[in-house]
Design an enzyme around this catalytic site. Structure first.
Site, PDB file in Angstrom:
ATOM      1  N   SER A 173      -0.857  -2.098  -6.142  1.00  0.00           N
ATOM      2  CA  SER A 173      -0.754  -2.119  -4.690  1.00  0.00           C
ATOM      3  C   SER A 173      -1.186  -0.820  -4.019  1.00  0.00           C
ATOM      4  CB  SER A 173       0.697  -2.418  -4.295  1.00  0.00           C
ATOM      5  OG  SER A 173       1.567  -1.383  -4.737  1.00  0.00           O
ATOM      6  N   LYS A 227       1.169   7.144   0.437  1.00  0.00           N
ATOM      7  CA  LYS A 227       1.144   5.693   0.619  1.00  0.00           C
ATOM      8  C   LYS A 227       1.957   5.273   1.841  1.00  0.00           C
ATOM      9  CE  LYS A 227       1.715   1.585  -2.373  1.00  0.00           C
ATOM     10  NZ  LYS A 227       2.102   1.144  -3.733  1.00  0.00           N
ATOM     11  N   SER A 254       0.866  -0.082 -10.225  1.00  0.00           N
ATOM     12  CA  SER A 254       0.324  -0.001  -8.861  1.00  0.00           C
ATOM     13  C   SER A 254      -0.627   1.157  -8.608  1.00  0.00           C
ATOM     14  CB  SER A 254       1.477   0.073  -7.852  1.00  0.00           C
ATOM     15  OG  SER A 254       2.344  -1.016  -7.984  1.00  0.00           O
TER      16      SER A 254
END
EC number: 6.3.5.7
Length: 471
Positions: A141, A64, A165
């Site tokens: 996210s 990420k 997330s």
């Protein structure tokens, strides 16, 4: 060049071209390492002694955008950090490389991991790859991480999970998303959102892939004081061995059968419960009424922690700079207004409000009390002890729920609706317990259905073993 390396070069080139093509529409990647870098990594690994154990040998892994890497910028998808180049690799990145994994690149996310749509002003929006016209939400996210798996761009993707997330996007695209127990994996080198909630998250096509990555990352780290020590891990493992038992009991929280849940999601939940019964598992209803307040508590506590964590991004200590020559206070205030996105600014304002002297006793302090009540509520249902709470226990091994109220929605769906999408997932972060979302067929609209399975704190291995029977 030998035929061996010549063939390897062709394979890398073909794979690289395929990745670029697959990601063109969904935009799961924010950066990708060069084909030369990938080839050199393949060659370097191939030269290692055969007896050297490499559980992730030649596996392409993405991480990420909020995880530090030396070879790519680490921006947290924010204009505030758009030029930040980390001088070191995060602990998890080092572990992945040592295990033979090859870092393909970085994945898209909501700015500073604050959001549920994986959109930002720096890289744009990631879309759901399972929908042909690509106009559906991928979740967030860590939406880029899940999208990269669904698009067959990488073997596994490592992100963060603060309030669902990694699991929400995984449920939306039909892959596996895992949030380990708090403290199992080092967060050194992962940009913080809310320290008491943040965990590293893992996405892969199946539980086997998730487990393989988890085993590589699950170890102590002196750089992270919240990461469990070797002694603590050994103690827990030995205690769990003494208390292991059969038959396995599954808990179904009747409080979570709420009106907001789509009827088709309820049907699939009941279908999975029937599958459990047909496989010989004991299923019983349990009560988790306080956990329904998890979203409200999360908004209060996580935003407050974010207010503290993001204070350093003031363009003086860290962050992008404005050209104007002002006093330091004006520079910091103006730059934060200019470089931070609307969602981040909103959450920071709410966090500051809950920490204000006149509000902290009514908001933040009470939220902490309710959070503890949620932890105790989970603990009293599980058979295994949590080792952090000395309370009466129940007789449940795993808790099974849907991963969401409803499936992925069109991109234009109002954000007020989207903010409820991770309601089923936040309680696990609140309690610090492990949780995995696995795919379970499709809904009537053709989109994936996700089932969440939770276990007692630090019972991660048994959770993955159980979930592996179904995904």
């Amino acid at each position: 060049m030998s035929n061996k390396y010549n063939n390897l070069l062709k394979e890398v080139a073909a794979k690289y071209a395929s990745i670029i093509l697959n990601d063109a529409k969904i935009k799961s990647l924010t950066s990708i390492n060069s084909a030369e870098y990938l080839y050199d990594s393949f060659v370097e690994i191939s030269k290692l002694p055969l007896e050297k154990k490499l559980p992730l040998k030649w596996k392409l892994i993405t991480v990420k955008e909020n995880i530090c890497t030396k070879t790519n910028l680490t921006t947290a998808a924010s204009n505030m950090l758009k030029d930040y180049n980390s001088p070191f690799d995060a602990s998890i990145v080092e572990s992945l490389k040592k295990a033979g994994g090859i870092i393909l690149g970085k994945t898209n996310m909501d700015e500073f991991a604050m959001g549920v749509k994986s959109e930002n002003n720096l890289f744009g929006r990631t879309v759901n790859p399972v929908v042909k016209d690509s106009n559906y939400d991928v979740g967030g996210s860590s939406g880029g991480a899940a999208a990269a798996i669904a698009a067959d761009i990488c073997y596994a993707s490592v992100g963060s999970d603060t309030g669902g997330s990694i699991r929400l996007p995984a449920a939306y695209v039909g892959c596996v998303g895992f949030k380990p127990s708090f403290g199992r994996i080092s967060r050194y080198g992962m940009l913080a959102f809310a320290n008491s909630f943040d965990t590293v998250g893992i996405a892969a096509n199946n539980v086997k892939g998730v487990t393989k990555v988890f085993n590589v990352l699950d170890h102590p780290d002196i750089n992270d004081s919240t990461c469990l020590t070797k002694e603590a891990r050994y103690f827990v493992k030995e205690q769990h061995k003494k208390l292991s038992r059969k038959p396995i009991k599954i808990g179904i929280p009747i409080d979570w059968n709420v009106s907001e849940t789509h009827p088709n999601v309820l049907d699939k939940w009941n279908e999975f419960i029937s599958l459990l019964k047909s496989n010989g598992y004991l299923v019983q209803e349990i009560q988790l009424p306080i956990s329904l307040y998890a979203n409200s508590v999360y908004s209060t506590m996580a935003y407050a922690e974010a207010t503290s964590n993001l204070a350093k991004y003031n363009t003086i200590a860290f962050g992008n700079c404005l050209d104007e020559k002002f006093e330091e206070e004006i520079i910091s205030s103006t730059a934060r207004s200019f470089f931070l996105g609307d969602e981040v600014k909103k959450r920071l304002l709410l966090g500051a409000y809950s920490l204000a002297r006149m509000n902290s006793s009514d908001l933040f302090s009470k939220a902490r009390y309710v959070r503890r009540a949620i932890q105790l509520e989970f603990n009293k249902n599980f058979f295994l002890p949590s080792f952090s709470v000395d309370d009466p226990r129940g007789d449940i091994d795993f808790i099974v729920t849907p991963s969401f109220f409803n499936s992925s929605q069109p991109i234009e769906t109002p954000s007020s609706y989207s903010h409820l999408s991770d309601t089923m997932l936040v309680p696990a972060n609140m309690a610090g317990i492990p949780s995995v979302s696995i795919p379970f067929g499709t809904l009537n609209n053709g989109l994936p259905m996700g089932i969440q399975i939770m276990a007692q704190y630090l019972n991660d291995e048994d959770l993955l073993s159980f979930a592996g029977q179904f995904a």
